[in-house]
Design a protein around this motif. Sequence first.
Motif, PDB file in Angstrom:
ATOM      1  N   ILE A   1       0.856  -1.180   0.000  1.00  0.00           N
ATOM      2  CA  ILE A   1       0.000   0.000   0.000  1.00  0.00           C
ATOM      3  C   ILE A   1       0.894   1.232   0.000  1.00  0.00           C
ATOM      4  N   GLN A   2       0.539   2.166  -0.847  1.00  0.00           N
ATOM      5  CA  GLN A   2       1.185   3.472  -0.828  1.00  0.00           C
ATOM      6  C   GLN A   2       0.108   4.500  -0.598  1.00  0.00           C
ATOM      7  N   VAL A   3       0.380   5.438   0.265  1.00  0.00           N
ATOM      8  CA  VAL A   3      -0.571   6.513   0.532  1.00  0.00           C
ATOM      9  C   VAL A   3       0.086   7.809   0.094  1.00  0.00           C
ATOM     10  N   ARG A   4      -0.561   8.447  -0.850  1.00  0.00           N
ATOM     11  CA  ARG A   4      -0.011   9.699  -1.381  1.00  0.00           C
ATOM     12  C   ARG A   4      -0.744  10.890  -0.780  1.00  0.00           C
ATOM     13  N   ASP A   5      -0.108  12.020  -0.874  1.00  0.00           N
ATOM     14  CA  ASP A   5      -0.690  13.298  -0.454  1.00  0.00           C
ATOM     15  C   ASP A   5      -1.085  13.327   1.016  1.00  0.00           C
ATOM     16  N   VAL A   6      -0.292  12.673   1.843  1.00  0.00           N
ATOM     17  CA  VAL A   6      -0.518  12.738   3.288  1.00  0.00           C
ATOM     18  C   VAL A   6      -0.045  14.121   3.756  1.00  0.00           C
ATOM     19  N   PRO A   7      -0.902  14.850   4.437  1.00  0.00           N
ATOM     20  CA  PRO A   7      -0.480  16.175   4.909  1.00  0.00           C
ATOM     21  C   PRO A   7       0.751  16.059   5.813  1.00  0.00           C
ATOM     22  N   PRO A   8       1.662  16.997   5.699  1.00  0.00           N
ATOM     23  CA  PRO A   8       2.889  16.940   6.492  1.00  0.00           C
ATOM     24  C   PRO A   8       2.638  16.837   7.997  1.00  0.00           C
ATOM     25  N   GLU A   9       1.597  17.513   8.488  1.00  0.00           N
ATOM     26  CA  GLU A   9       1.301  17.468   9.923  1.00  0.00           C
ATOM     27  C   GLU A   9       0.904  16.059  10.349  1.00  0.00           C
ATOM     28  N   LEU A  10       0.113  15.389   9.524  1.00  0.00           N
ATOM     29  CA  LEU A  10      -0.312  14.026   9.827  1.00  0.00           C
ATOM     30  C   LEU A  10       0.878  13.083   9.798  1.00  0.00           C
TER      31      LEU A  10
END
Length: 64
Positions: free
Chosen positions: A2-11
Amino acid sequence: MIQVRDVPPELHAELVRRARLEGRTLTAFVQEILEREVARPPAEEVFARINARTARLGRTQTTE
C-alpha cells in the motif's frame, strides 16, 4: 503493498512521532492501525446483526 499519497505533512509528522514513542517503525505503527481497523466490523454490520437478532425475537430495533 500500500502506498498513501498526499498525506499532509502534519499528519505524517504526528504518525512518525507516535511510532517513535512506541519504539516502532512508521510502517509497523501504521500496519497496526490498519489491522485494528479491519478487526472491527463496520457499524452497519453491527446494526444489521442487532436488527436480525431482534427480528428473530419478534422485536423491532429503531435507530434515531
